[in-house]
Motif scaffolding. Structure first.
Motif, PDB file in Angstrom:
ATOM      1  N   LEU A  46      35.145  52.000  37.650  1.00  0.00           N
ATOM      2  CA  LEU A  46      35.158  52.274  39.093  1.00  0.00           C
ATOM      3  C   LEU A  46      36.532  51.976  39.694  1.00  0.00           C
ATOM      4  O   LEU A  46      37.014  52.704  40.569  1.00  0.00           O
ATOM      5  CB  LEU A  46      34.079  51.445  39.792  1.00  0.00           C
ATOM      6  N   LEU A  47      37.171  50.911  39.230  1.00  0.00           N
ATOM      7  CA  LEU A  47      38.532  50.592  39.695  1.00  0.00           C
ATOM      8  C   LEU A  47      39.506  51.696  39.294  1.00  0.00           C
ATOM      9  O   LEU A  47      40.392  52.078  40.074  1.00  0.00           O
ATOM     10  CB  LEU A  47      38.980  49.250  39.111  1.00  0.00           C
ATOM     11  N   GLU A  88      34.661  42.174  45.657  1.00  0.00           N
ATOM     12  CA  GLU A  88      36.077  42.442  45.952  1.00  0.00           C
ATOM     13  C   GLU A  88      36.361  43.946  45.948  1.00  0.00           C
ATOM     14  O   GLU A  88      37.088  44.463  46.806  1.00  0.00           O
ATOM     15  CB  GLU A  88      36.966  41.749  44.909  1.00  0.00           C
ATOM     16  N   LEU A  89      35.785  44.655  44.986  1.00  0.00           N
ATOM     17  CA  LEU A  89      36.004  46.096  44.888  1.00  0.00           C
ATOM     18  C   LEU A  89      35.507  46.809  46.134  1.00  0.00           C
ATOM     19  O   LEU A  89      36.188  47.692  46.686  1.00  0.00           O
ATOM     20  CB  LEU A  89      35.302  46.643  43.641  1.00  0.00           C
ATOM     21  N   ALA A  90      34.322  46.431  46.605  1.00  0.00           N
ATOM     22  CA  ALA A  90      33.765  47.079  47.794  1.00  0.00           C
ATOM     23  C   ALA A  90      34.620  46.842  49.030  1.00  0.00           C
ATOM     24  O   ALA A  90      34.679  47.684  49.935  1.00  0.00           O
ATOM     25  CB  ALA A  90      32.349  46.570  48.046  1.00  0.00           C
ATOM     26  N   LEU A  91      35.313  45.705  49.064  1.00  0.00           N
ATOM     27  CA  LEU A  91      36.174  45.378  50.209  1.00  0.00           C
ATOM     28  C   LEU A  91      37.588  45.928  50.053  1.00  0.00           C
ATOM     29  O   LEU A  91      38.438  45.684  50.904  1.00  0.00           O
ATOM     30  CB  LEU A  91      36.227  43.858  50.405  1.00  0.00           C
ATOM     31  N   GLY A  92      37.849  46.639  48.963  1.00  0.00           N
ATOM     32  CA  GLY A  92      39.162  47.222  48.761  1.00  0.00           C
ATOM     33  C   GLY A  92      40.178  46.283  48.158  1.00  0.00           C
ATOM     34  O   GLY A  92      41.367  46.591  48.101  1.00  0.00           O
ATOM     35  N   PRO A 138      42.802  41.785  42.656  1.00  0.00           N
ATOM     36  CA  PRO A 138      42.079  40.602  42.162  1.00  0.00           C
ATOM     37  C   PRO A 138      40.822  40.973  41.377  1.00  0.00           C
ATOM     38  O   PRO A 138      40.474  40.312  40.397  1.00  0.00           O
ATOM     39  CB  PRO A 138      41.737  39.821  43.432  1.00  0.00           C
ATOM     40  N   ALA A 139      40.149  42.048  41.773  1.00  0.00           N
ATOM     41  CA  ALA A 139      38.960  42.483  41.046  1.00  0.00           C
ATOM     42  C   ALA A 139      39.334  42.925  39.634  1.00  0.00           C
ATOM     43  O   ALA A 139      38.650  42.591  38.660  1.00  0.00           O
ATOM     44  CB  ALA A 139      38.275  43.623  41.788  1.00  0.00           C
TER      45      ALA A 139
END
Length: 862
Positions: free
Chosen positions: A718-719, A680-684, A688-689
């Motif tokens: 990272l978030l 989810e993080l990689a997809l922006g 939700p992440a």
């Protein structure tokens, strides 16, 4: 805004008479984190101390509870609490001692002293100058030669030449012949160089690197490295270090740590360091003694006769230093030094296979015949037990009587000591540790004299096993945590195995030592765990575990071995362990073991960057789980396969597999939740992440899953970077780093390097970001972590481009090369960076070509 009252915390600790290490352990954090609070470093100069973040609130609660303070007292207004001190607080007496500039040599083990030493003038001259140089070019010098060539004698001579007085740098001497436990070396070296600091096993490497990099011209002398190197029979390269922590320390020393240097001896080439030969490493191959040196050595042993006779005798030894000494000791001690009385040993017949080893064996055979029976029997039993044997062990054998004792039967301790002293004068035995009655023999002598034992060696080990077991509680209890008891149980396990009792040895590992759950997950003692596993297998090969063990136990040992190896960063070896586990599961028809083995194997292959292989393995694991209608295993398999599909750039298929995992196993938790959060993080999809990871963090903390907790902090960090909450990101990094240091788990170390580099980059500290990413990149490349190598190479390139837009082409193209062909996300980032660098240098057409290579799903997502 309030400030943290660090002076109150310091006073509370001193009132309780605790060290910082003890205080950190009580609170449940690493010592660095604790020091930040006690020193006031957590207070921002402008903003004070914010408690908005839950990790800080929990820290305040822990500190208050452990030190008997009120939470309100730890948070005060600026006017009540002092700002972070401009000058360090007055040091405690032990801290002042640590700042002293004078050091004395520390012998963890005594190096065997050559009773008579000749030659080696050029080597000694170089090493003496090198040891005293302020900052030598060659940080690592390796004496490499076959056993008995005189490597240890040269090293001992160098150390003796430094004198007994104080120096501006420390000298630490360790023999792996006497103590092959690498974590024991780290603990002892850390205590010496920090003047008393203790650390958890996973923290020792980093702490030791820090103190050695502090500047003083420290010297480490490491004897007998071949004990911790592979001979090539276990699928590794010949000369490869078996312990990754030791490999990383020696690699960093060779590259340069302060003014530190290391002198090593080994029979094997240094495969892990050979890339630095001539630029950090110097390998010295000890040549045989010359004729003149050999004749001089024989005369020193008391031989008399004409030069021709002595030369003839020397030539028969092949110039092998130990052979010459044994010949000299034999003729000098038993033949009155008269060469004419020497009955010719048929050395000419020894010129088959290993020439010098056979010649030495012939000399030892003559020597053994001349020794009195009691001395020969003491020596044989000493050689069976190995290095560092105490008088209690020999006295126990003497009291056993019968064939076990041989001619030792009835010998008193005083008689044993006199016999050992005579063997020491003959050059066959030496005291292994100064100030302690621990005896050892030259490793090259052990195999021969063990053959003279007269009884099965297993019986001697069984007797030693009984002696050690009597000192330990082997009933079910809480597994040990302190190093001394862990060492004692390890010694018991080793003698149990050598006594021919592998099932009992397995029980000691699984019950008394707690297996991977205790050694790995709780203590982070991965090196010890990996070494214990290797003792079960012939030549350290997981495919050669004892056939007498049930296949299920062999599988468990192979699986745990893979866990230790994977945590230490030996991914290729971990794959071999898991393949053994899978093969055993297929043979026994254990479907659950097969599902788990294939999934773990797929996870490891993903870390290596071998995504197609990982996809195939995970597909097989998922198929078996679905066939058995095992929904829990199927959910984990589907989620991990979803992550691999994400890595391959197949975003839609990845989403489908994560949804399928939810249908099979409900809301994700632990690794399942982390895999989906990374997707989810990689997809922006940050919200939700973040929500899922915070919920996952709470659950993992409640269950005590330290590795998963650290992974959650890395994702949340990272978030925070993406949301420009850099202070919060730093807090998450501290907690993630606590586990990586405690466990020495390479995967988490790499996550911490990545997060630290991203934080520095976001703060505009590009040089710091590049340094952090470079360190991680070096570790990823050395350990074979293909995915992290890709990510970190891109971070290096980003940092270089930020500092020097027109000078980052090489770094960007290097990142593109590092990504390989399967990591779609890494390749996309590297292509974008390379295109930007080329555009900055006016290479527009080449930049357009690279942009056309971006795959549509990845381009849309990025």
């Amino acid at each position: 805004m309030p400030r943290f009252h660090h002076a109150l915390l310091l006073q509370a600790r001193l009132d309780l008479n605790l060290t910082q290490e003890q205080a950190a352990a009580a609170v449940g954090v690493d010592v660095r984190t604790y020091r930040r609070y006690e020193s006031g470093a957590v207070n921002d100069v402008d903003g004070g101390f914010s408690v908005r973040h839950p990790t800080r609130r929990k820290m305040i609660q822990r500190l208050a509870a452990e030190f008997g303070l009120a939470e309100a007292d730890l948070l005060v207004d600026d006017s009540q609490a002092p700002p972070p001190p401009a000058e360090p607080l007055p040091a405690a007496p032990e801290a002042r001692e640590a700042e002293a500039t004078e050091w004395r040599t520390h012998f963890a083990h005594a190096l065997q002293h050559a009773r008579h030493f000749v030659g080696r003038g050029e080597v000694l001259s170089f090493l003496s100058d090198w040891a005293m140089a302020p900052r030598p070019v060659e940080r690592t010098v390796a004496l490499v030669a076959l056993g008995g060539a005189g490597k240890t004698a040269v090293a001992e001579r160098v150390v003796s030449g430094l004198g007994e007085g104080s120096r501006t740098g420390g000298t630490f001497v360790w023999s792996f012949y006497e103590a092959p436990r690498v974590e024991g070396f780290f603990a002892r070296a850390l205590r010496y160089f920090t003047r008393g600091d203790e650390a958890a096993p996973g923290e020792r490497l980093e702490r030791l690197q820090e103190v050695l990099g502090g500047g003083p011209p420290h010297l480490l002398v490491l004897d007998g490295l071949e004990v911790v190197q592979s001979d090539g029979g276990d699928g590794r390269a010949r000369g490869e270090f078996l312990d990754p922590s030791l490999r990383r320390l020696l690699s960093s020393l060779t590259r340069g740590l302060g003014a530190a240097r290391v002198l090593m001896t080994s029979r094997l080439p240094l495969a892990d360091l050979e890339a630095w030969e001539g630029s950090g490493l110097r390998t010295i191959a000890l040549a045989p003694l010359s004729e003149d040196e050999g004749v001089e050595l024989l005369r020193l042993w008391g031989l008399n006769g004409g030069g021709g006779a002595l030369r003839e005798l020397f030539v028969s030894t092949g110039g092998h230093a130990l052979s010459v000494s044994m010949m000299g000791s034999y003729v000098g001690s038993f033949l009155g030094g008269d060469v004419r009385r020497f009955e010719e040993v048929p050395l000419a017949e020894a010129a088959r296979d290993d020439l010098l080893a056979r010649r030495l064996q012939a000399v030892l055979s003559a020597y053994a015949r001349a020794l009195p029976e009691r001395e020969r029997d003491v020596l044989a039993r000493l050689c069976v037990l190995g290095g560092g044997v105490d008088e209690d062990a020999l006295e126990t054998i003497a009291q056993a009587g019968g064939a076990l004792a041989g001619s030792l039967a009835g010998m008193s301790r005083a008689e044993l000591r006199r016999t050992l002293a005579r063997l020491e004068r003959l050059g066959l035995v030496f005291v292994a540790r100064e100030g302690q009655a621990l005896y050892s023999t030259h490793p090259f002598l052990r195999d021969y004299f063990k053959s003279l034992l007269g009884v099965a060696p297993e019986l001697i080990h069984a007797l030693e096993r009984e002696r050690l077991a009597a000192r330990l509680d082997t009933r079910v209890h809480e597994p040990p945590r302190d190093g001394a008891r862990l060492d004692a149980y390890e010694a018991l396990l080793l003698h149990t195995l050598r006594a021919g009792l592998p099932l009992e040895a397995y029980s000691l590992y699984a019950r008394s030592l707690g297996g991977f759950n205790h050694l790995g997950l709780r203590l982070g003692d991965m090196s010890r765990g990996a070494r214990l596993m290797s003792t079960f297998a012939l030549e350290g090969d997981p495919r050669r575990l004892p056939e007498s063990l049930p296949e299920a136990i062999r599988g468990e040992l192979a699986y745990d071995w893979g866990l230790y190896a994977g945590a230490l960063g030996e991914l290729a070896f971990a794959v071999r362990c898991y393949e053994t586990y899978v093969a055993l599961a297929e043979r026994t028809g254990d479907a659950v073991a097969l599902i788990t083995g294939l999934r773990t194997l797929g996870y490891t292959e993903r870390l290596r960057g071998r995504l197609t292989s990982a996809r195939e393995l995970l597909g097989r694991s998922l198929a078996v789980a679905l066939e058995r209608e095992d929904r829990a295993h199927a959910a984990r398999g589907a989620a991990l396969l979803g992550l691999v599909l994400h890595d391959l750039g197949e975003v839609a298929a990845s989403d489908e597999h994560f949804e399928r995992a939810r249908e099979l196993g409900g809301p994700p938790v632990a690794r399942r939740a982390l895999w989906q959060a990374e997707h989810e993080l990689a997809l922006g999809r940050r919200e939700p992440a973040r929500e899922a990871t915070r919920h996952n963090l709470e659950q993992c903390q409640r269950l005590g899953w330290g590795g998963h907790v650290a992974h959650c902090h890395a994702v949340l960090g990272l978030l925070a970077v993406e949301d420009h909450l850099l202070e919060e990101g730093r807090e998450h990094l501290v907690y993630a780093h606590a586990w990586s240091r405690a466990s020495n788990e390479v995967e988490m170390l790499l996550r911490c390097h990545e997060l630290a580099a991203r934080l520095s980059f976001a703060e505009g500290k590009w040089a710091e970001a590049e340094r952090e990413a470079e360190e991680g990149l070096s570790l990823a490349a050395a350990c074979g972590f293909g995915l992290f190598r890709s990510r970190l190479a891109c971070l290096v390139a980003r940092s270089v481009l930020a500092r020097e837009p027109r000078g980052g082409v090489d770094a960007a193209l290097a990142a593109l090369e590092a990504t390989g062909g399967e990591d779609a996300w890494g390749r996309a980032k590297a292509l974008e960076l390379a295109a930007k660098a080329l555009e900055a240098t006016g290479q527009q057409e080449r930049a357009r070509e690279l942009r056309r290579e971006l795959r549509p799903p990845v381009r849309a997502a990025t």
